[in-house]
Design an enzyme around this catalytic site. Structure first.
Site, short mmCIF file in Angstrom:
data_model
loop_
_atom_site.label_atom_id
_atom_site.label_comp_id
_atom_site.label_asym_id
_atom_site.label_seq_id
_atom_site.Cartn_x
_atom_site.Cartn_y
_atom_site.Cartn_z
N GLY A 235 0.84 -1.20 0.00
CA GLY A 235 0.00 0.00 0.00
C GLY A 235 0.86 1.24 0.00
CB SER A 236 0.13 4.69 0.97
OG SER A 236 -0.34 4.53 2.29
CD GLU A 238 2.19 8.49 2.51
OE1 GLU A 238 1.50 7.63 1.91
OE2 GLU A 238 3.10 9.14 1.95
N GLY A 240 2.60 2.21 5.39
CA GLY A 240 3.75 1.32 5.61
C GLY A 240 4.54 1.71 6.84
CD GLU A 257 4.57 -3.56 -4.06
OE1 GLU A 257 3.66 -4.19 -4.58
OE2 GLU A 257 4.73 -2.33 -4.22
CB CYS A 291 2.62 -0.51 -6.88
SG CYS A 291 2.70 -2.23 -7.38
CD GLU A 391 2.19 4.99 -5.71
OE1 GLU A 391 2.07 4.92 -4.48
OE2 GLU A 391 2.42 3.99 -6.43
P1 NAP Z 1 -3.41 2.59 2.17
O1 NAP Z 1 -3.96 3.46 3.22
O2 NAP Z 1 -1.97 2.29 2.22
O3 NAP Z 1 -4.25 1.22 2.17
C1 NAP Z 1 -3.74 -0.04 1.87
C2 NAP Z 1 -4.30 -1.06 2.88
O4 NAP Z 1 -3.89 -0.70 4.20
C3 NAP Z 1 -5.81 -1.11 2.93
O5 NAP Z 1 -6.21 -2.44 3.21
C4 NAP Z 1 -6.12 -0.21 4.10
O6 NAP Z 1 -7.39 -0.45 4.64
C5 NAP Z 1 -5.02 -0.57 5.05
N1 NAP Z 1 -4.70 0.42 6.07
C6 NAP Z 1 -4.87 1.77 6.02
N2 NAP Z 1 -4.40 2.33 7.15
C7 NAP Z 1 -3.94 1.33 7.94
C8 NAP Z 1 -3.31 1.27 9.23
N3 NAP Z 1 -3.08 2.37 9.93
N4 NAP Z 1 -2.96 0.08 9.70
C9 NAP Z 1 -3.16 -1.05 9.00
N5 NAP Z 1 -3.75 -1.06 7.79
C10 NAP Z 1 -4.12 0.11 7.26
O7 NAP Z 1 -3.74 3.19 0.76
P2 NAP Z 1 -5.09 3.92 0.28
O8 NAP Z 1 -5.56 4.91 1.32
O9 NAP Z 1 -6.06 2.92 -0.12
O10 NAP Z 1 -4.50 4.72 -0.98
C11 NAP Z 1 -3.67 5.86 -0.79
C12 NAP Z 1 -2.45 5.83 -1.69
O11 NAP Z 1 -1.65 4.70 -1.42
C13 NAP Z 1 -2.72 5.70 -3.17
O12 NAP Z 1 -3.07 6.89 -3.75
C14 NAP Z 1 -1.42 5.14 -3.67
O13 NAP Z 1 -0.49 6.16 -3.86
C15 NAP Z 1 -0.97 4.26 -2.55
N6 NAP Z 1 -1.29 2.84 -2.82
C16 NAP Z 1 -0.33 2.04 -3.31
C17 NAP Z 1 -0.62 0.71 -3.59
C18 NAP Z 1 0.42 -0.21 -4.13
O14 NAP Z 1 0.10 -1.20 -4.77
N7 NAP Z 1 1.68 0.00 -3.85
C19 NAP Z 1 -1.89 0.21 -3.38
C20 NAP Z 1 -2.87 1.06 -2.86
C21 NAP Z 1 -2.55 2.36 -2.57
P3 NAP Z 1 -8.69 0.39 4.18
O15 NAP Z 1 -8.45 0.86 2.78
O16 NAP Z 1 -9.76 -0.62 4.28
O17 NAP Z 1 -8.85 1.51 5.12
#
Ligand code: NAP
Ligand code: MG
Length: 490
Positions: A235-236, A238, A240, A257, A291, A391
């Protein structure tokens, strides 16, 4: 209880309001649910449990109970069960493809990779072996054992939920671990469907557990859990960071990742007929929500104008619409991501980039209720601009002209990320040098995103994360090494 049918056959792989804990389909302990939205229409597709730390605790207990027997299951049997899981996925391939398309909002992008991913992993299950070591005396045997961690945790994103789930769960359980997975609230249905088929394939209850819910509730409870023995997150950066901080408290090893800002380096001697369509496909596939998307075109100045006009021409041909239409690009996943991408489109203009094409939401009644955005090309971007460094996770391409190879390397490597880099050139010497000089976990030469390679390890340099998935060592990554010294008794 209502069911959603994703299939023309009418088979239901997802039941409203339940998640998988210890082989049982159960609601959240609070009874609350979260709606899953079709991003093309805003319609509610299904409701999933709003899991909490309490549900995660139940899932960890179930996974702990299942662990000893699963660890001691013959590795060939574990491999066979994963093969059977893959076969069931193949049987349901149309439904699963449609389910993922609906929740992600993606037009069909080819055969779903999940069964193929799992077969590759299944083949590794019984090839996990240790070493025999030299010893100081002949009455001692020295060896290493590769053992599973126990209960492992995984938090996955919404952009490719089927592949993410299969890669992580497959490798974890092939090695003999049991797992608790939290899919993203925006796309939890494909993981739930895949988990249902895992159970149906005979993978024992408690080996695969899926707790749905919000990141800050169910998600955060997994890395914070002291009996999670290894963590994986995609995921993101932040999020991470917060996952890594939670793991630090328990000294839990982890794999991250975290996305990228991948450069597409185009030299004057490149085959533009191949490069341009590949670059446009790379940034519009999945609406740029990948990603590995190549989001920066770093181009040699002598072909800069030509490259920009050719990309703009190709982008104009991209048809946008809902997943079931004959289009190349769907909507963004959510209102939140739409607002975020629109914010970057304004930012690009404010920073002084030149908008060549796109830049807004497409007009027409069919786009009114979905989270659509136009494929967008910014030219005259400088490496310092935020649109060149951050990103965006949308179909937004930034063109940065450079003078020569050295400047291309400096610009390409000049972000915090290091996931993927592509080079387009017909000069073999340049291709070899660039392959070495680019700081990225994956480099493609005259090729987008490592296409055509089987079993290439995937992961990041720098702030794109660490650890590798998908390769020949995917299952080994889910093991820890034990050294045994064995002295026979007289
Ligand atoms: P994200 O917050 O990193 O979400 C990814 C996963 O982490 C989701 O399952 C999310 O759950 C969960 N999550 C969020 N906050 C968490 C925490 N504090 N502790 C544990 N798990 C947590 O990403 P997003 O808000 O969906 O997207 C934001 C940005 O992240 C995107 O614009 C992109 O730049 C980046 N992103 C990158 C990838 C990649 O493949 N590398 C994938 C997605 C996003 P919920 O969504 O259910 O809250
Ligand atoms: Mg989120």
């Amino acid at each position: 209880m209502t069911t959603i049918s994703a299939a023309p056959s009418g088979t239901s792989l997802v039941v409203d309001g339940v998640q998988l804990i210890g082989g049982a389909w159960v609601p959240a302990s609070t009874g609350e649910t979260i709606d899953v939205i079709d991003p093309a229409s805003g319609e509610v597709l299904a409701a999933v449990p709003r899991g909490t730390a309490y549900d995660v605790e139940q899932a960890v207990r179930a996974a702990e109970e299942a662990f000893p027997a699963w660890r001691d299951t013959k590795s060939t049997t574990r491999g066979e069960l994963i093969h059977r899981w893959a076969a069931l996925i193949d049987e349901h391939t149309t439904e699963i493809d449609e389910l993922e398309s609906r929740e992600v909002g993606r037009p069909h992008w080819g055969p779903p990779p999940m069964a193929r991913i799992l077969r590759f992993i299944a083949g590794q299950a019984d090839k996990v072996s240790g070493l025999s070591l030299p010893t100081h005396t002949p009455d001692v045997l020295g060896l290493t054992l590769r053992e599973p961690y126990g209960v492992v945790g995984s938090v996955i994103p919404w952009n490719a939920p089927g592949a993410m789930f299969s890669n992580d769960v497959g490798a974890a359980i092939a090695a003999g671990n049991t797992i608790v997975v939290k899919p993203a609230e925006d796309a939890p249905l494909t993981p739930l469907a895949l988990a249902r088929l895992a159970l149906e394939a005979g993978i024992p209850p408690g080996v695969v557990n899926v707790v749905t819910g919000y990141g800050l509730e169910a998600g955060a409870a997994i890395p914070a859990h002291p009996r999670i023995r290894r963590m994986s997150f995609t995921g993101s950066p932040e999020t991470g960071e917060s996952i890594m901080a939670a793991c630090a408290k328990n000294l839990t090893p982890l794999h991250l990742e975290l996305g990228g800002k991948s450069p597409q380096v185009v030299f004057a001697d490149a085959d533009l007929d191949a490069a341009v369509p590949a670059m446009v496909a790379g940034i519009t596939l999945n609406t740029g929500q990948i990603c590995a998307a190549g989001s920066r075109v770093v181009v040699e100045r002598s072909v800069h104008r030509e490259v920009v006009s050719r990309i703009a021409e190709h982008m104009a041909k991209i048809r946008i619409g809902a997943w079931h239409e004959k289009v190349q690009m769907g909507p963004l996943i959510s209102a939140k991501q739409h607002a975020r991408v629109m914010g970057y489109l304004s930012l690009g203009r404010e920073e002084g980039a030149e908008l060549v094409t796109g830049g807004g939401t497409p007009s027409g009644a069919e786009f009114d209720r979905g989270f659509f955005v136009e494929p967008t090309l910014f030219d005259e971007v400088t490496p310092q601009m935020r649109i060149a460094r951050e990103e965006i996770f949308g179909p937004v391409l930034s063109v940065i002209p450079v003078d020569d190879e050295d400047e291309a390397v400096e610009v390409a490597n000049g972000t915090d990320y290091g996931l993927v880099a592509s080079v387009w050139t017909s000069d073999v010497g340049k291709a070899v040098r660039m392959s070495r000089r680019l700081l990225a976990g994956q480099v493609g030469v005259n090729n987008a995103i490592g296409a055509g390679v089987i079993g290439g390890p995937f992961g990041g340099y720098k702030r794109s994360g660490f650890g590798r998935t998908m390769g020949a060592d995917a299952v080994l990554e889910y093991t820890q090494v034990k050294t045994v010294s064995l002295r026979g008794t007289q």
